[in-house]
Motif scaffolding. Sequence first.
Motif, PDB file in Angstrom:
ATOM      1  N   GLY A  49      55.229  -1.763 -16.378  1.00  0.00           N
ATOM      2  CA  GLY A  49      55.978  -2.199 -15.198  1.00  0.00           C
ATOM      3  C   GLY A  49      55.434  -3.483 -14.622  1.00  0.00           C
ATOM      4  O   GLY A  49      56.188  -4.380 -14.221  1.00  0.00           O
ATOM      5  N   LYS A  50      54.104  -3.599 -14.580  1.00  0.00           N
ATOM      6  CA  LYS A  50      53.483  -4.826 -14.091  1.00  0.00           C
ATOM      7  C   LYS A  50      53.720  -5.981 -15.056  1.00  0.00           C
ATOM      8  O   LYS A  50      53.909  -7.129 -14.636  1.00  0.00           O
ATOM      9  CB  LYS A  50      51.987  -4.609 -13.881  1.00  0.00           C
ATOM     10  N   ALA A  51      53.713  -5.687 -16.345  1.00  0.00           N
ATOM     11  CA  ALA A  51      53.919  -6.734 -17.344  1.00  0.00           C
ATOM     12  C   ALA A  51      55.301  -7.362 -17.213  1.00  0.00           C
ATOM     13  O   ALA A  51      55.447  -8.591 -17.168  1.00  0.00           O
ATOM     14  CB  ALA A  51      53.724  -6.169 -18.748  1.00  0.00           C
ATOM     15  N   VAL A  52      56.343  -6.518 -17.154  1.00  0.00           N
ATOM     16  CA  VAL A  52      57.698  -7.077 -17.086  1.00  0.00           C
ATOM     17  C   VAL A  52      57.934  -7.759 -15.742  1.00  0.00           C
ATOM     18  O   VAL A  52      58.725  -8.715 -15.652  1.00  0.00           O
ATOM     19  CB  VAL A  52      58.776  -6.011 -17.370  1.00  0.00           C
ATOM     20  N   LEU A  57      62.470  -4.267 -18.350  1.00  0.00           N
ATOM     21  CA  LEU A  57      62.901  -5.579 -17.867  1.00  0.00           C
ATOM     22  C   LEU A  57      64.370  -5.547 -17.465  1.00  0.00           C
ATOM     23  O   LEU A  57      64.766  -6.149 -16.454  1.00  0.00           O
ATOM     24  CB  LEU A  57      62.663  -6.641 -18.948  1.00  0.00           C
ATOM     25  N   ALA A  58      65.173  -4.851 -18.239  1.00  0.00           N
ATOM     26  CA  ALA A  58      66.595  -4.729 -17.904  1.00  0.00           C
ATOM     27  C   ALA A  58      66.776  -4.057 -16.543  1.00  0.00           C
ATOM     28  O   ALA A  58      67.553  -4.527 -15.693  1.00  0.00           O
ATOM     29  CB  ALA A  58      67.327  -3.945 -18.987  1.00  0.00           C
ATOM     30  N   LEU A  94      49.416 -11.470 -21.366  1.00  0.00           N
ATOM     31  CA  LEU A  94      49.505 -10.317 -20.469  1.00  0.00           C
ATOM     32  C   LEU A  94      48.448  -9.286 -20.840  1.00  0.00           C
ATOM     33  O   LEU A  94      48.418  -8.791 -21.971  1.00  0.00           O
ATOM     34  CB  LEU A  94      50.888  -9.675 -20.546  1.00  0.00           C
ATOM     35  N   GLY A  95      47.563  -8.967 -19.903  1.00  0.00           N
ATOM     36  CA  GLY A  95      46.563  -7.940 -20.099  1.00  0.00           C
ATOM     37  C   GLY A  95      45.171  -8.510 -20.291  1.00  0.00           C
ATOM     38  O   GLY A  95      45.006  -9.519 -20.978  1.00  0.00           O
TER      39      GLY A  95
END
Length: 287
Positions: free
Chosen positions: A227-230, A18-19, A255-256
């Motif tokens: 990557g998709k989650a963040v 995320l950063a 998520l998921g």
Amino acid sequence: MSQIWFITGASSGFGLDLALLALDAGHKVIGTVRSTSKASDAVSAIKSKGAEVVELDVTKADTIADVVEKANAFYGGIDILVNNAGYSLLGAVEDMKDEEAQLQMETNFFGPLRLIRGFLPTLRSRSSTGTTIVNVSSIAAQSPYPSCGLYSASKYALEGLSEALAQEIAPFNITTLIVEPGAFRTNFLSAVQKTETPLSEPYRGGPVEHLLGMFDSAQGKQRGDPGKAVKRVFEVVTGTGEAGGLKGKVLRLPLGPDCVGRIEGAMKKLQSDWDETREVAMGTDFD
């Protein structure tokens, strides 16, 4: 619009991803790690993109005020607080020592609580453009598995806090978002801690041992793409992209597919209990 993010647990997993995403999008980031020397690769990765890095152990209550002051000094405050740092203690509840249970709650609940209290004055002062508190929970809060008793409890507590907090700070134009990930291919499972006490005999061969074995074998095989989650989290917080329309409309972000399935199962169980007990519950007033 560029915003200032404060992200705990930026040494790996969701926090690091995320950063990096926020930095690549032109935002400013203050990331925390427990040790800059032990997380040197992550520190180098985010600092090379312009991030500030602060050492923080969220269990050390007496350091929180100084960290908040240092973070506010970088850019004059923050706009988004992301409580991401955490870990999971696994084992039978009966086998968990008080010290283990306390550390689990200190990390996953009291650490976020202290940071929320510390940053709220800043978030309130900058809320004319909208500020956000993101509390990273887990599907384990809504659908606990055997072996995850204290971890689920810590996340359930964080969600209860978040629900009340959301109502308290909404008048200040501060948004609260609970993120509930399922299983994603991060280092989360490799970093779990098991009870110091070996699994006691009554639980061997039962659901606790079965789940512990499943977690051991699942590492590196999780279907979820972090990557998709963040990216989804970033979109909801910033009101951009595919999920941007959810900004300010939802308290929870599951998520998921596994998370969705488990939540739907938990909702059916709750409804079943409600249907079975409603008449009994309604008959408890004074005559």
